[in-house]
Design an enzyme around this catalytic site. Sequence first.
Site, PDB file in Angstrom:
ATOM      1  N   ASP A 114      28.571  14.922 -12.016  1.00  0.00           N
ATOM      2  CA  ASP A 114      28.297  13.718 -11.343  1.00  0.00           C
ATOM      3  C   ASP A 114      27.566  14.029  -9.938  1.00  0.00           C
ATOM      4  O   ASP A 114      28.029  14.755  -9.235  1.00  0.00           O
ATOM      5  CB  ASP A 114      29.317  12.671 -11.325  1.00  0.00           C
ATOM      6  CG  ASP A 114      29.714  12.083 -12.695  1.00  0.00           C
ATOM      7  OD1 ASP A 114      28.912  12.246 -13.639  1.00  0.00           O
ATOM      8  OD2 ASP A 114      30.807  11.790 -12.705  1.00  0.00           O
ATOM      9  N   ASP A 158      24.757   8.938 -17.502  1.00  0.00           N
ATOM     10  CA  ASP A 158      25.313   7.795 -17.531  1.00  0.00           C
ATOM     11  C   ASP A 158      24.382   6.659 -17.185  1.00  0.00           C
ATOM     12  O   ASP A 158      24.524   5.527 -17.639  1.00  0.00           O
ATOM     13  CB  ASP A 158      26.335   7.792 -16.202  1.00  0.00           C
ATOM     14  CG  ASP A 158      27.458   8.818 -16.516  1.00  0.00           C
ATOM     15  OD1 ASP A 158      27.827   9.289 -17.591  1.00  0.00           O
ATOM     16  OD2 ASP A 158      27.870   9.277 -15.228  1.00  0.00           O
TER      17      ASP A 158
END
Length: 164
Positions: free
Chosen positions: A112, A130
């Site tokens: 991330d 995401d």
Amino acid sequence: MVYYILAFIVFLVDQGTKYLIATRMELREEIPVIGNFFVITSHRNTGAAFGILQDQRWFFIVVTVIVVIALIWYLQKVKDTPHKLLPVALSLVLGGAIGNFLDRALTGEVVDFVQLNFGSYTFPIFNIADSAICIGVALIIVETFLEGRREKVAAKIEGNEQHE
């Protein structure tokens, strides 16, 4: 075929950005992009969205395989409909799901890197996969509302034609 190409593009952009972050930044290193509001932050996540269900690698792998199969099946079913929003949405979710799946399958964690700060609140760090999943789900919700409106309009037109 265009919907699978879109899913593949999402997958490639996701994997490319994750590769750059993983190979060019130290873990927890931060690069401000727009002041403190938007910061590129090298982070790893062993859970799902927003860090829930940490360290459940095999659960996510099994669930994602089932979800990907269902997405492909449903995409095949709706790809020829006149309204293209739903297949595009499914393509975004598919590309994102496969992107995060590959990370979990190979390393047990997801890279991330997008960090957004709203004053003292920091939104959970996320990635391109995401984002694609969230946008795809939002578009599925929009399409559901649009389909409901189309059905109401069609019923109203049908009712008017029966009265004539």
